[in-house]
Motif scaffolding. Structure first.
Motif, PDB file in Angstrom:
ATOM      1  N   ILE A  66       0.846  -1.200   0.000  1.00  0.00           N
ATOM      2  CA  ILE A  66       0.000   0.000   0.000  1.00  0.00           C
ATOM      3  C   ILE A  66       0.882   1.250   0.000  1.00  0.00           C
ATOM      4  O   ILE A  66       0.599   2.222  -0.714  1.00  0.00           O
ATOM      5  N   CYS A  67       1.956   1.234   0.791  1.00  0.00           N
ATOM      6  CA  CYS A  67       2.881   2.380   0.841  1.00  0.00           C
ATOM      7  C   CYS A  67       3.396   2.740  -0.552  1.00  0.00           C
ATOM      8  O   CYS A  67       3.541   3.923  -0.884  1.00  0.00           O
ATOM      9  N   ASP A  68       3.647   1.738  -1.359  1.00  0.00           N
ATOM     10  CA  ASP A  68       4.269   1.966  -2.659  1.00  0.00           C
ATOM     11  C   ASP A  68       3.356   2.661  -3.665  1.00  0.00           C
ATOM     12  O   ASP A  68       3.826   3.093  -4.726  1.00  0.00           O
ATOM     13  N   PHE A  69       2.084   2.809  -3.350  1.00  0.00           N
ATOM     14  CA  PHE A  69       1.198   3.583  -4.234  1.00  0.00           C
ATOM     15  C   PHE A  69       1.658   5.041  -4.296  1.00  0.00           C
ATOM     16  O   PHE A  69       1.318   5.768  -5.234  1.00  0.00           O
ATOM     17  N   ASP A  70       2.428   5.487  -3.279  1.00  0.00           N
ATOM     18  CA  ASP A  70       2.945   6.854  -3.296  1.00  0.00           C
ATOM     19  C   ASP A  70       3.879   7.092  -4.478  1.00  0.00           C
ATOM     20  O   ASP A  70       4.084   8.236  -4.890  1.00  0.00           O
ATOM     21  N   LEU A  71       4.453   6.016  -5.011  1.00  0.00           N
ATOM     22  CA  LEU A  71       5.386   6.151  -6.125  1.00  0.00           C
ATOM     23  C   LEU A  71       4.680   6.569  -7.406  1.00  0.00           C
ATOM     24  O   LEU A  71       5.263   7.241  -8.264  1.00  0.00           O
ATOM     25  N   THR A  72       3.421   6.173  -7.538  1.00  0.00           N
ATOM     26  CA  THR A  72       2.682   6.447  -8.780  1.00  0.00           C
ATOM     27  C   THR A  72       1.511   7.393  -8.581  1.00  0.00           C
ATOM     28  O   THR A  72       1.016   7.977  -9.539  1.00  0.00           O
ATOM     29  N   ASP A  73       1.064   7.541  -7.335  1.00  0.00           N
ATOM     30  CA  ASP A  73      -0.100   8.396  -7.056  1.00  0.00           C
ATOM     31  C   ASP A  73       0.294   9.424  -6.002  1.00  0.00           C
ATOM     32  O   ASP A  73       0.136   9.209  -4.803  1.00  0.00           O
ATOM     33  N   LYS A  74       0.808  10.567  -6.455  1.00  0.00           N
ATOM     34  CA  LYS A  74       1.299  11.588  -5.530  1.00  0.00           C
ATOM     35  C   LYS A  74       0.171  12.252  -4.747  1.00  0.00           C
ATOM     36  O   LYS A  74       0.399  12.835  -3.685  1.00  0.00           O
ATOM     37  N   ALA A  75      -1.056  12.158  -5.260  1.00  0.00           N
ATOM     38  CA  ALA A  75      -2.189  12.827  -4.604  1.00  0.00           C
ATOM     39  C   ALA A  75      -2.605  12.116  -3.326  1.00  0.00           C
ATOM     40  O   ALA A  75      -3.250  12.699  -2.453  1.00  0.00           O
ATOM     41  N   GLY A  76      -2.240  10.842  -3.198  1.00  0.00           N
ATOM     42  CA  GLY A  76      -2.611  10.098  -2.000  1.00  0.00           C
ATOM     43  C   GLY A  76      -4.088   9.753  -1.971  1.00  0.00           C
ATOM     44  O   GLY A  76      -4.749   9.673  -3.012  1.00  0.00           O
TER      45      GLY A  76
END
Length: 587
Positions: free
Chosen positions: A530-540
C-alpha cells in the motif's frame, strides 16, 4: 512428583534467558536494517519488507520441519533439550556470519538468505526454550519464569536498535536528533528540509570522489546525477529566500518539489563498490552476534541444565491420532489471531521508518530512526513488565502501586539508553500520557485473558485510527508507536485461549500456533504494498499519503484480535470450560 516442593533451578534458568534476549535483539534490529537496505539497494517499500518476511517465514518453515520430524521421533526426548537448543544457536550463528560475505557482495538476496538462516535457528530455539523455561521448576511457577524470560526478550528489543544504530551510524548528535520545527514558520520548516537533504547528497559526493573501487565513468555519472539534484535543491532554496512570506499554496508547492527531488535521489543507483563501503558497517554487529551464539551454545552443552523428566511418555497416542484443528474453533480462530497479532506487531514498526521519512512526519533520516524503533519495542517491555507484577504474591495495594511505578521505570530505562547513545529524546516525554492510558486499561482488563484481549484490541484499533486523523503529526506518530503497548500482552492471552481444553493435544496445538508467527512476514508486505502507491499516485487518498493511509492494515488486525477476545470465552463456555486468569509472556 510434588511440584509444589520443586524449587526453580535459578542457575540453569538464568543462563537460558540469554537466548530470549537474542530473539528480541535481532528481531528489533531488523527495523534498523530495513531503511538502510532500502536506501542502498534502491528498493521499493514492499521490497524492503522482505527483510521481515525472510526472518519470520523462517519461523514457519522451521516449525513445519520440526513438526514433520517429530511425527517419526520425539527430537527433544531423543537428543535432549540443551543439545537441540545448542543446534538452534549454531544455525543462527551460521546465519549471522553470512552477513560478512553478503555485505562484501553487496547482495540484498544474500542478506535475506542470512536472515532466513538466523530465523531458522530461532525457530528451533523457540520450540525448545519456552517449554524448558516452564519445566525448570514447579509447574505452578512455570508461567512466572516465562514472564521473566519475556521481560528479558523485551529488553533485547529495546536496546538492540540502539546498539545496531550506533554500529551503523555512530554515536548520535543530540542537536541533529532534536526536532527543529518548533517556533519555525512553515516556509522555514520546508527550507530546513531542503538543507538537510542537500547536506546528505553533498556528503555522498565527497565520498564518491574518493571511490577507487568502481569504474571512474560510472562514478562520474552518478556524481553528475547527484549534483543535478543538489542544483535543483539550491535553486528552490534561493526561491524560498526571496519568498519568505509564502502563502499556504506556495509552501505546498515547495514541499511537493522537495518530494520529487527526494524521489529522484532515492532512485539513484550508486556504484557497487560505493554501496559495499557503506554496507561493511553491517558486518561488525552480526559478527559479534555470531560469536555470542557460538559461546552460548558451548555454554549450554557444558552447563548443568537437566532435561525435563519424560512425563509425556505415559500419554496415549489415541488422542493425537484423532486430532484435527477443525474440531477446536478456539484453536483455528486462535491461529488466525496469532498470525494477525505477530503481523501487526512487526508491521507497525517495520513501516514506521518510511512513515517518519515522509514530509508531513518530519522527513526523519535513517540515522535518526533508532530512538523511535527503540521506543516502540520498549513499549512492549513496558507492557510486559507491567503484566509481570501479577506473578508476585503481594498485597492488592502493593500490586496497584507497582503497576503505576514499574511501567515508568521501564520508560526511564528507554530514555536513559537513548540519551547514552547520544540522541536527544526529550520529545518522548509526552509519551507518558499513553503509558498512563495503558495502565488504566490494564486495570480494566484485570487478569482475564478474553476481556484483556478485547480491550487492548479495541484500544490498538483506536490508536491507529487517531494516528490517521490527528492533525498534529508530531503527536500522531505516538499513536502509532503506542501500538507496542497494546500488543504487549496479546501473545499469552491468545495462546491461553487457543489451547484451552485441548488436553493431551496441547503440544500439537502449540506447534500450529508457533507456525502462525509467519504473519510477521506477510502483514508487513501487505502494508508495504500500500505504501508503494505513493510512487505512482502523488495525490494520496483522503488527504493522506498512501504510506500514512497504510496504517488501516493494523486497524483491521487489531479489530480481529478484539473479536477473538470477545468470542472465544463464549465458545469455551459452551464446551464447559471457564477460563482462569492470564499470565503474561512473550513470543
Amino acid at each position: 512428583m510434588n511440584n509444589n516442593q520443586q524449587q526453580t533451578k535459578w542457575s540453569q534458568f538464568l543462563s537460558l534467558i540469554v537466548v530470549f534476549f537474542f530473539w528480541g535483539f535481532v528481531a528489533a534490529s531488523n527495523d534498523i536494517l530495513i531503511p538502510v537496505f532500502k536506501k542502498w539497494f534502491v528498493l521499493s517499500q514492499v521490497q524492503s519488507q522482505l527483510v521481515a518476511w525472510a526472518f519470520y517465514v523462517a519461523y514457519f518453515v522451521g516449525s513445519v520441519i520440526f513438526f514433520i520430524i517429530s511425527i517419526k521421533t520425539d527430537i527433544l526426548q531423543k537428543f535432549g533439550y540443551k543439545k537441540t537448543l545448542a543446534v538452534g544457536l549454531v544455525i543462527s550463528a551460521i546465519g549471522a556470519f553470512l552477513f560478512v560475505p553478503a555485505a562484501s557482495a553487496a547482495s540484498f538476496w544474500f542478506f535475506l538468505t542470512a536472515l532466513f538462516i538466523v530465523g531458522l535457528g530461532f525457530s528451533v530455539q523457540q520450540i525448545v526454550a519456552n517449554p524448558l523455561a516452564i519445566k525448570m521448576g514447579s509447574a505452578q511457577t512455570g508461567a512466572h519464569r516465562l514472564t521473566m524470560a519475556g521481560g528479558i526478550n523485551s529488553l533485547g528489543t529495546t536496546i538492540g536498535p540502539i546498539l545496531v544504530g550506533i554500529a551503523l551510524f555512530g554515536m548520535g548528535n543530540k542537536e541533529e536528533s532534536t526536532p527543529k520545527n518548533e517556533n519555525l514558520t512553515k516556509i522555514e520548516v520546508v527550507k530546513n528540509e531542503y538543507q538537510i537533504h542537500k547536506e546528505e547528497l553533498s556528503k555522498n559526493i565527497l565520498e564518491l570522489r574518493t571511490d577507487n573501487e568502481d569504474e571512474p565513468a560510472k562514478v562520474n555519472q552518478v556524481i553528475s546525477i547527484v549534483q543535478t539534484n543538489i542544483s535543483d535543491l539550491e535553486k528552490e532554496m534561493t526561491s524560498i529566500d526571496q519568498n519568505a512570506s509564502a502563502d499556504e499554496s506556495q509552501v505546498d508547492a515547495y514541499s511537493t518539489k522537495l518530494g520529487e527531488i527526494k524521489q529522484r535521489s532515492t532512485n539513484i543507483s550508486y556504484p557497487i563498490g560505493f554501496v559495499k563501503e557503506h554496507l561493511k558497517l553491517v558486518k561488525t554487529p552480526f559478527i559479534v552476534l555470531g560469536i555470542a551464539f557460538i559461546l552460548v551454545a558451548i555454554f549450554m552443552l557444558f552447563s548443568k541444565i537437566e532435561d525435563p523428566a519424560k512425563e509425556e511418555e505415559a500419554i496415549i497416542d489415541e488422542g493425537s491420532e484423532k486430532f484435527s484443528v477443525l474440531k477446536y474453533p478456539q484453536l483455528y480462530l486462535g491461529m488466525l489471531a496469532i498470525f494477525l497479532y505477530v503481523g501487526v506487531e512487526v508491521s507497525i514498526i517495520s513501516n514506521l521508518p518510511a512513515l517518519l521519512h515522509t514530509k508531513e512526519f518530519g522527513g526523519v533520516l535513517e540515522y535518526n530512526i533508532a530512538p523511535f524503533v527503540s521506543l516502540y519495542w520498549g513499549s512492549l517491555m513496558i507492557g510486559r513488565w507491567n503484566g509481570s507484577i501479577n506473578v508476585f504474591n503481594i498485597s492488592k495495594i502493593s500490586n496497584m502501586v507497582l503497576k503505576f511505578i514499574v511501567p515508568f521505570i521501564a520508560f526511564i530505562i528507554i530514555i536513559i539508553a537513548n540519551e547514552l547513545s547520544g540522541r536527544s529524546v526529550s520529545q518522548f516525554y509526552i509519551y507518558a500520557i499513553w503509558i498512563v492510558a495503558f495502565i488504566i486499561m490494564s486495570f480494566i482488563g484485570g487478569k482475564n485473558a478474553g476481556k484483556t484481549l478485547m480491550i487492548f484490541g479495541i484500544a490498538g484499533a483506536v490508536m491507529m485510527f487517531l494516528g490517521l486523523v490527528y492533525p498534529d503529526k508530531e503527536i500522531a506518530k505516538y499513536f502509532f508507536i503506542s501500538g507496542g503497548l497494546f500488543c504487549s500482552i496479546m501473545w499469552p492471552a491468545i495462546f491461553d485461549l487457543a489451547i484451552a481444553g485441548l488436553g493431551k493435544n496441547t503440544g500439537k496445538a502449540s506447534s500450529f500456533l508457533i507456525m502462525m508467527i509467519l504473519g510477521g512476514g506477510i502483514i508487513p508486505l501487505v502494508q508495504g504494498y500500500i505504501c508503494d502507491f505513493d510512487l505512482t499516485d502523488k495525490a494520496g487518498i483522503m488527504g493522506l499519503t498512501w504510506t500514512h493511509f497504510s496504517y488501516v492494515v493494523p486497524i483491521v488486525c487489531f479489530i480481529y484480535v478484539a473479536f477473538y477476545g470477545f468470542i472465544t470465552p463464549k465458545i469455551l463456555k459452551k464446551q464447559g470450560i471457564i477460563m482462569g486468569e492470564i499470565e503474561d509472556s512473550a513470543h
